[in-house]
Design a protein around this motif. Structure first.
Motif, PDB file in Angstrom:
ATOM      1  N   ASP A 105      -7.180  22.966 -10.815  1.00  0.00           N
ATOM      2  CA  ASP A 105      -6.049  23.844 -10.541  1.00  0.00           C
ATOM      3  C   ASP A 105      -5.304  23.444  -9.275  1.00  0.00           C
ATOM      4  O   ASP A 105      -4.139  23.844  -9.075  1.00  0.00           O
ATOM      5  CB  ASP A 105      -6.516  25.295 -10.426  1.00  0.00           C
ATOM      6  CG  ASP A 105      -7.594  25.477  -9.363  1.00  0.00           C
ATOM      7  OD1 ASP A 105      -8.529  24.649  -9.310  1.00  0.00           O
ATOM      8  OD2 ASP A 105      -7.491  26.439  -8.568  1.00  0.00           O
ATOM      9  N   LEU A 106      -5.968  22.657  -8.413  1.00  0.00           N
ATOM     10  CA  LEU A 106      -5.340  22.210  -7.172  1.00  0.00           C
ATOM     11  C   LEU A 106      -5.003  20.717  -7.200  1.00  0.00           C
ATOM     12  O   LEU A 106      -4.586  20.163  -6.176  1.00  0.00           O
ATOM     13  CB  LEU A 106      -6.276  22.482  -5.980  1.00  0.00           C
ATOM     14  CG  LEU A 106      -6.692  23.935  -5.747  1.00  0.00           C
ATOM     15  CD1 LEU A 106      -7.714  23.996  -4.619  1.00  0.00           C
ATOM     16  CD2 LEU A 106      -5.472  24.786  -5.426  1.00  0.00           C
ATOM     17  N   ARG A 107      -5.184  20.074  -8.348  1.00  0.00           N
ATOM     18  CA  ARG A 107      -5.107  18.617  -8.403  1.00  0.00           C
ATOM     19  C   ARG A 107      -3.750  18.078  -7.939  1.00  0.00           C
ATOM     20  O   ARG A 107      -3.693  17.156  -7.119  1.00  0.00           O
ATOM     21  CB  ARG A 107      -5.404  18.139  -9.820  1.00  0.00           C
ATOM     22  CG  ARG A 107      -5.418  16.616  -9.973  1.00  0.00           C
ATOM     23  CD  ARG A 107      -5.992  16.215 -11.305  1.00  0.00           C
ATOM     24  NE  ARG A 107      -7.394  16.615 -11.397  1.00  0.00           N
ATOM     25  CZ  ARG A 107      -8.097  16.560 -12.519  1.00  0.00           C
ATOM     26  NH1 ARG A 107      -7.524  16.162 -13.643  1.00  0.00           N
ATOM     27  NH2 ARG A 107      -9.371  16.922 -12.524  1.00  0.00           N
ATOM     28  N   THR A 108      -2.684  18.645  -8.439  1.00  0.00           N
ATOM     29  CA  THR A 108      -1.361  18.104  -8.110  1.00  0.00           C
ATOM     30  C   THR A 108      -1.086  18.183  -6.610  1.00  0.00           C
ATOM     31  O   THR A 108      -0.700  17.182  -5.984  1.00  0.00           O
ATOM     32  CB  THR A 108      -0.267  18.878  -8.871  1.00  0.00           C
ATOM     33  OG1 THR A 108      -0.465  18.696 -10.282  1.00  0.00           O
ATOM     34  CG2 THR A 108       1.120  18.347  -8.490  1.00  0.00           C
ATOM     35  N   THR A 109      -1.288  19.352  -6.018  1.00  0.00           N
ATOM     36  CA  THR A 109      -1.002  19.495  -4.584  1.00  0.00           C
ATOM     37  C   THR A 109      -1.939  18.625  -3.749  1.00  0.00           C
ATOM     38  O   THR A 109      -1.508  18.024  -2.750  1.00  0.00           O
ATOM     39  CB  THR A 109      -1.134  20.960  -4.151  1.00  0.00           C
ATOM     40  OG1 THR A 109      -2.438  21.443  -4.515  1.00  0.00           O
ATOM     41  CG2 THR A 109      -0.073  21.810  -4.806  1.00  0.00           C
ATOM     42  N   HIS A 110      -3.202  18.512  -4.143  1.00  0.00           N
ATOM     43  CA  HIS A 110      -4.146  17.712  -3.366  1.00  0.00           C
ATOM     44  C   HIS A 110      -3.848  16.226  -3.488  1.00  0.00           C
ATOM     45  O   HIS A 110      -4.046  15.473  -2.526  1.00  0.00           O
ATOM     46  CB  HIS A 110      -5.581  18.020  -3.794  1.00  0.00           C
ATOM     47  CG  HIS A 110      -6.149  19.234  -3.125  1.00  0.00           C
ATOM     48  ND1 HIS A 110      -5.487  20.438  -3.118  1.00  0.00           N
ATOM     49  CD2 HIS A 110      -7.296  19.432  -2.419  1.00  0.00           C
ATOM     50  CE1 HIS A 110      -6.205  21.318  -2.435  1.00  0.00           C
ATOM     51  NE2 HIS A 110      -7.306  20.738  -2.010  1.00  0.00           N
ATOM     52  N   TYR A 111      -3.403  15.787  -4.638  1.00  0.00           N
ATOM     53  CA  TYR A 111      -2.971  14.392  -4.765  1.00  0.00           C
ATOM     54  C   TYR A 111      -1.823  14.106  -3.800  1.00  0.00           C
ATOM     55  O   TYR A 111      -1.782  13.059  -3.141  1.00  0.00           O
ATOM     56  CB  TYR A 111      -2.512  14.103  -6.197  1.00  0.00           C
ATOM     57  CG  TYR A 111      -3.610  13.721  -7.167  1.00  0.00           C
ATOM     58  CD1 TYR A 111      -4.927  14.128  -6.973  1.00  0.00           C
ATOM     59  CD2 TYR A 111      -3.326  12.961  -8.290  1.00  0.00           C
ATOM     60  CE1 TYR A 111      -5.921  13.799  -7.854  1.00  0.00           C
ATOM     61  CE2 TYR A 111      -4.320  12.607  -9.190  1.00  0.00           C
ATOM     62  CZ  TYR A 111      -5.617  13.031  -8.978  1.00  0.00           C
ATOM     63  OH  TYR A 111      -6.602  12.685  -9.863  1.00  0.00           O
TER      64      TYR A 111
ATOM     65  N   GLY B  31       0.817  -1.206   0.000  1.00  0.00           N
ATOM     66  CA  GLY B  31       0.000   0.000   0.000  1.00  0.00           C
ATOM     67  C   GLY B  31       0.853   1.259   0.000  1.00  0.00           C
ATOM     68  O   GLY B  31       0.563   2.232  -0.709  1.00  0.00           O
ATOM     69  N   ILE B  32       1.917   1.248   0.784  1.00  0.00           N
ATOM     70  CA  ILE B  32       2.822   2.392   0.833  1.00  0.00           C
ATOM     71  C   ILE B  32       3.453   2.631  -0.534  1.00  0.00           C
ATOM     72  O   ILE B  32       3.549   3.772  -1.009  1.00  0.00           O
ATOM     73  CB  ILE B  32       3.902   2.167   1.910  1.00  0.00           C
ATOM     74  CG1 ILE B  32       3.268   2.280   3.310  1.00  0.00           C
ATOM     75  CG2 ILE B  32       5.047   3.152   1.760  1.00  0.00           C
ATOM     76  CD1 ILE B  32       4.206   1.929   4.434  1.00  0.00           C
ATOM     77  N   ILE B  33       3.856   1.559  -1.185  1.00  0.00           N
ATOM     78  CA  ILE B  33       4.439   1.698  -2.523  1.00  0.00           C
ATOM     79  C   ILE B  33       3.397   2.248  -3.493  1.00  0.00           C
ATOM     80  O   ILE B  33       3.680   3.146  -4.298  1.00  0.00           O
ATOM     81  CB  ILE B  33       4.977   0.335  -3.019  1.00  0.00           C
ATOM     82  CG1 ILE B  33       6.162  -0.104  -2.166  1.00  0.00           C
ATOM     83  CG2 ILE B  33       5.382   0.416  -4.488  1.00  0.00           C
ATOM     84  CD1 ILE B  33       6.634  -1.518  -2.447  1.00  0.00           C
ATOM     85  N   GLY B  34       2.164   1.703  -3.418  1.00  0.00           N
ATOM     86  CA  GLY B  34       1.113   2.143  -4.337  1.00  0.00           C
ATOM     87  C   GLY B  34       0.777   3.610  -4.189  1.00  0.00           C
ATOM     88  O   GLY B  34       0.602   4.329  -5.183  1.00  0.00           O
ATOM     89  N   VAL B  35       0.682   4.087  -2.959  1.00  0.00           N
ATOM     90  CA  VAL B  35       0.368   5.500  -2.718  1.00  0.00           C
ATOM     91  C   VAL B  35       1.560   6.389  -3.083  1.00  0.00           C
ATOM     92  O   VAL B  35       1.385   7.510  -3.581  1.00  0.00           O
ATOM     93  CB  VAL B  35      -0.045   5.705  -1.249  1.00  0.00           C
ATOM     94  CG1 VAL B  35      -0.139   7.188  -0.909  1.00  0.00           C
ATOM     95  CG2 VAL B  35      -1.390   5.037  -0.983  1.00  0.00           C
ATOM     96  N   SER B  36       2.769   5.894  -2.869  1.00  0.00           N
ATOM     97  CA  SER B  36       3.969   6.687  -3.139  1.00  0.00           C
ATOM     98  C   SER B  36       4.175   6.957  -4.619  1.00  0.00           C
ATOM     99  O   SER B  36       4.968   7.854  -4.977  1.00  0.00           O
ATOM    100  CB  SER B  36       5.207   5.974  -2.578  1.00  0.00           C
ATOM    101  OG  SER B  36       5.124   5.833  -1.176  1.00  0.00           O
ATOM    102  N   LEU B  37       3.490   6.212  -5.482  1.00  0.00           N
ATOM    103  CA  LEU B  37       3.662   6.434  -6.917  1.00  0.00           C
ATOM    104  C   LEU B  37       3.295   7.862  -7.311  1.00  0.00           C
ATOM    105  O   LEU B  37       3.920   8.447  -8.200  1.00  0.00           O
ATOM    106  CB  LEU B  37       2.811   5.447  -7.715  1.00  0.00           C
ATOM    107  CG  LEU B  37       3.190   3.965  -7.634  1.00  0.00           C
ATOM    108  CD1 LEU B  37       2.282   3.138  -8.543  1.00  0.00           C
ATOM    109  CD2 LEU B  37       4.653   3.748  -8.003  1.00  0.00           C
ATOM    110  N   TRP B  38       2.260   8.433  -6.641  1.00  0.00           N
ATOM    111  CA  TRP B  38       1.832   9.784  -7.023  1.00  0.00           C
ATOM    112  C   TRP B  38       2.876  10.838  -6.671  1.00  0.00           C
ATOM    113  O   TRP B  38       3.261  11.635  -7.549  1.00  0.00           O
ATOM    114  CB  TRP B  38       0.484  10.105  -6.388  1.00  0.00           C
ATOM    115  CG  TRP B  38      -0.644   9.370  -7.038  1.00  0.00           C
ATOM    116  CD1 TRP B  38      -1.400   8.368  -6.512  1.00  0.00           C
ATOM    117  CD2 TRP B  38      -1.140   9.571  -8.373  1.00  0.00           C
ATOM    118  NE1 TRP B  38      -2.327   7.922  -7.422  1.00  0.00           N
ATOM    119  CE2 TRP B  38      -2.200   8.641  -8.573  1.00  0.00           C
ATOM    120  CE3 TRP B  38      -0.795  10.438  -9.409  1.00  0.00           C
ATOM    121  CZ2 TRP B  38      -2.897   8.572  -9.768  1.00  0.00           C
ATOM    122  CZ3 TRP B  38      -1.491  10.363 -10.604  1.00  0.00           C
ATOM    123  CH2 TRP B  38      -2.531   9.440 -10.772  1.00  0.00           C
TER     124      TRP B  38
END
Length: 392
Positions: free
Chosen positions: A358-364, A27-34
């Motif tokens: 406009d906030l997508r990158t930071t919110h991801y 899970g940590i690896i999967g979330v870290s992809l972003w």
């Protein structure tokens, strides 16, 4: 035999000790992809690899570990052999490793093999049983079948059979059927341990089921039919109707199978967290129903809070109970209340991201960091207790 060999054998005799911590790592690896992608450290867009790592890695390793530990005991059947456990574990790890490198077809194929192997061994255990399974467990078996079928369909549509409807069916079966059906099927038996009250799915050992067991099984069949009908409706393009039916089906099953009237709020703080997690599943599904254009965003309420929160709560009970430290269950209440709050904030952040491009990158990134913090808290406070106890 050396101590390391004894430790390995104990982990295999209780597969959750092996699968649960590794599931969190996937899970940590999967979330870290972003964050890695936005930092320029990943050479592909992770929108397809990320959900597979979260379902085939994080969720699957908890489902596999629980089913392989509890299943044989509840059936009065022989435990899974060490070779079988290692085979399933190895196939699932190779599958997720393929996803890390964006080799989706290979990963889907390997995961289908892992779930098929588990289904085959589960069928053999059922044939060798000395007791009937809890009446909700057929839903868990259907969840495993959904995972296997969904993975096969995703692999086929990417290679030999490029069909949009089949691809959509594969995604629904893998991402929702595989997680929702085991949650309610196993939950009907396990959740009373969290909320307190009479376990309506715990029957005396017998090979001749009574009328009440048969009635509960019929409830499981109705839930399966309701879910299947919602899938057909969704594939026909009626997303709002499909998700309303899906949430009503899941809610009806949970409300009728669990002893809610016996719930005592002051004594069952984990029960409140469970209620919130289950309620968030409903919120996510309803959000997908009424905002179909933002379906993926709203489903993160289900995945971030509902699925993750339920998995963490169940794992606390299983791990601390098997480690002989039930006192830690009560001590973990405040910690995981904060974890639940962080998961809620992560889900809200992720949902807003799709409404505000406009906030997508930071919110991801914010949502990813919050989930990672929760996973690290689990690794620090819970994972050490998966280590087998020292022999007296």
């Amino acid at each position: 035999m050396c101590q390391s060999d004894n430790t390995a054998l104990t982990r295999l005799s209780e597969p959750f000790r092996l699968f649960f911590p590794v599931g969190v790592l996937w899970g940590i690896i999967g979330v870290s992809l972003w964050p890695m992608f936005f930092a320029g450290a990943l050479n592909y867009y992770p929108s397809l690899a990320h959900p597979r790592l979260m379902i085939d890695g994080f969720a699957a390793f908890f489902i596999f570990g629980f089913m392989m530990t509890a299943g044989p005991r509840l059936l009065g059947a022989p435990a899974f052999g060490s070779k079988c456990i290692c085979m399933i574990f190895g196939l699932a790890c190779l599958s997720n490793l393929a996803f890390v490198f964006n080799q989706l077809v290979l990963g889907d194929t390997l995961f289908a093999l892992a779930t098929f192997t588990l289904l085959l061994k589960a069928h053999r255990a059922y044939c060798a049983r000395t007791d009937m399974p809890p009446p909700g467990f057929p839903l868990a078996a259907l969840g495993l079948l959904s995972a296997c079928t969904g993975s096969i369909l995703l692999a086929l549509t990417a290679t030999l059979w490029p069909n949009a409807t089949t691809y959509a069916l594969g995604k629904i079966l893998l991402f929702q059927g595989f997680t929702m059906l085991p949650i309610i099927g196993v939950g009907a038996f396990f959740f009373p341990k969290i909320i307190g009250g009479t376990n309506r799915h715990d029957f005396p050992e017998t090979m001749t089921p009574n009328a009440e067991w048969k009635r509960r099984v019929r409830h499981s069949i109705f839930a399966a039919i309701g879910f299947a009908a919602s899938v057909i409706i969704e594939l026909s393009g009626h997303i709002t109707t499909a998700y309303i039916l899906r949430v009503l089906t899941l809610a009806a099953y949970i409300l009728t199978q669990l002893p809610w009237m016996e719930f005592r709020r002051k004594e069952r703080m984990h029960g409140l967290q469970l209620i919130f997690a289950l309620g968030t599943i409903a919120i996510g599904l309803l959000g997908a129903a009424f905002f179909p254009g933002y379906k993926i965003a709203w489903l993160h309420a289900y995945f971030f809070v509902g699925l993750t929160g339920t998995i963490f709560l169940v794992s606390i009970r299983v791990i601390f109970g098997h480690s002989g430290r039930p006192d830690l269950i009560r001590k973990s209440v405040k910690i995981f209340a904060w974890v639940t709050g962080a998961l809620i904030l992560a889900a809200a952040t992720r949902i807003v991201a799709d409404f505000r491009p406009d906030l997508r990158t930071t919110h991801y990134i914010y949502a990813s960091v919050l989930w990672l913090i929760c996973a690290i808290v689990w690794l620090v406070f819970v994972a050490p207790k998966t280590k087998p106890p020292k022999p007296l």
